[in-house]
Design an enzyme around this catalytic site. Sequence first.
Site, short mmCIF file in Angstrom:
data_model
loop_
_atom_site.label_atom_id
_atom_site.label_comp_id
_atom_site.label_asym_id
_atom_site.label_seq_id
_atom_site.Cartn_x
_atom_site.Cartn_y
_atom_site.Cartn_z
N HIS A 1 0.84 -1.21 0.00
CA HIS A 1 0.00 0.00 0.00
C HIS A 1 0.87 1.25 0.00
O HIS A 1 0.61 2.22 -0.73
CB HIS A 1 -0.88 0.05 1.25
CG HIS A 1 -1.92 -1.01 1.36
ND1 HIS A 1 -2.09 -1.78 2.49
CD2 HIS A 1 -2.86 -1.44 0.49
CE1 HIS A 1 -3.10 -2.62 2.31
NE2 HIS A 1 -3.57 -2.45 1.09
N LYS B 1 -16.84 -6.57 6.82
CA LYS B 1 -15.56 -7.24 6.60
C LYS B 1 -14.92 -7.80 7.88
O LYS B 1 -13.93 -8.50 7.80
CB LYS B 1 -14.57 -6.29 5.90
CG LYS B 1 -14.75 -6.29 4.38
CD LYS B 1 -13.49 -5.88 3.69
CE LYS B 1 -13.56 -6.13 2.19
NZ LYS B 1 -12.35 -5.69 1.52
N ARG C 1 -2.10 -6.14 -8.31
CA ARG C 1 -0.98 -7.04 -8.04
C ARG C 1 -0.84 -8.11 -9.10
O ARG C 1 0.25 -8.44 -9.52
CB ARG C 1 -1.19 -7.71 -6.67
CG ARG C 1 -0.93 -6.80 -5.52
CD ARG C 1 -1.53 -7.33 -4.26
NE ARG C 1 -2.99 -7.23 -4.33
CZ ARG C 1 -3.80 -7.36 -3.31
NH1 ARG C 1 -3.30 -7.66 -2.13
NH2 ARG C 1 -5.09 -7.22 -3.43
N SER D 1 -2.91 -7.61 2.98
CA SER D 1 -3.16 -7.47 4.43
C SER D 1 -3.57 -8.82 5.01
O SER D 1 -3.20 -9.14 6.15
CB SER D 1 -4.27 -6.46 4.67
OG SER D 1 -3.90 -5.20 4.20
P1 ADP Z 1 -9.68 -3.81 -0.47
O1 ADP Z 1 -10.13 -4.52 0.76
O2 ADP Z 1 -10.57 -2.74 -0.99
O3 ADP Z 1 -9.13 -4.73 -1.56
P2 ADP Z 1 -7.02 -3.24 0.37
O4 ADP Z 1 -6.69 -2.41 1.53
O5 ADP Z 1 -6.65 -4.68 0.45
O6 ADP Z 1 -8.49 -2.95 0.03
O7 ADP Z 1 -6.29 -2.64 -0.89
C1 ADP Z 1 -6.51 -1.32 -1.32
C2 ADP Z 1 -5.92 -1.19 -2.69
O8 ADP Z 1 -4.53 -1.45 -2.63
C3 ADP Z 1 -6.46 -2.15 -3.73
O9 ADP Z 1 -6.47 -1.48 -4.98
C4 ADP Z 1 -5.46 -3.26 -3.77
O10 ADP Z 1 -5.42 -3.91 -5.02
C5 ADP Z 1 -4.19 -2.46 -3.54
N1 ADP Z 1 -3.12 -3.27 -2.96
C6 ADP Z 1 -3.18 -4.07 -1.89
N2 ADP Z 1 -1.98 -4.67 -1.66
C7 ADP Z 1 -1.15 -4.23 -2.63
C8 ADP Z 1 0.21 -4.50 -2.98
N3 ADP Z 1 0.95 -5.38 -2.31
N4 ADP Z 1 0.74 -3.86 -4.05
C9 ADP Z 1 -0.03 -3.00 -4.76
N5 ADP Z 1 -1.32 -2.73 -4.51
C10 ADP Z 1 -1.88 -3.32 -3.46
#
Ligand code: ADP
Length: 162
Positions: free
Chosen positions: A18, A42, A91, A129
């Site tokens: 992130h 969630k 990703r 996460s």
């Molecule tokens: P959600 O629960 O909406 O998927 P996340 O917090 O997991 O939210 O992710 C928010 C954004 O960050 C999403 O667009 C997700 O694809 C992106 N994201 C999560 N992890 C990574 C990573 N390791 N590299 C790049 N983008 C990421």
Amino acid sequence: MSTRAIYPGSFDPVTLGHLDIIHRSANIVDELYVAVLNNQQKNPLFSVEERVEMLKETTATLSNVIVTSFQGLLVDFAKRVDARLIIRGIRAITDFEYELQMAQTNRIMEHGLDTMFLTSSLEYSYLSSSTVKEVAMLGGDISHFVVPAVARKTREKFCERS
Ligand code: ADP
């Protein structure tokens, strides 16, 4: 004209993946709202307030980043803060289908609200996460995945729970 964008997500907790997206998009746009979605369905590990706090701590050096939370539809939040651009990270191809669907839906609901995808940096392309939480729950070392303060808070959460 200045560009104001929103990077929405659960950030439960914020990972190095992130942060990579936040740094890179903060270099592209003038103002970046990192927005934590308050979604009760969630069953998150961290409260919205805790997630906002961790994001604020980890982005404190970025002067054009504003961390906040929102409830309800992203299009309504975007209207409220007058942003015309959504940032999302991709990703792998598995992210793409859902992201495409969301981007199209948002654009139909709010014409002119575009989504910009940044491909994850290779070193974080495996990272989520959920993985961080799973490793922490099993007592593993999460220092490769999150900043030290977030690692500590995640470990504490699982200690509290057990
Ligand atoms: P959600 O629960 O909406 O998927 P996340 O917090 O997991 O939210 O992710 C928010 C954004 O960050 C999403 O667009 C997700 O694809 C992106 N994201 C999560 N992890 C990574 C990573 N390791 N590299 C790049 N983008 C990421």
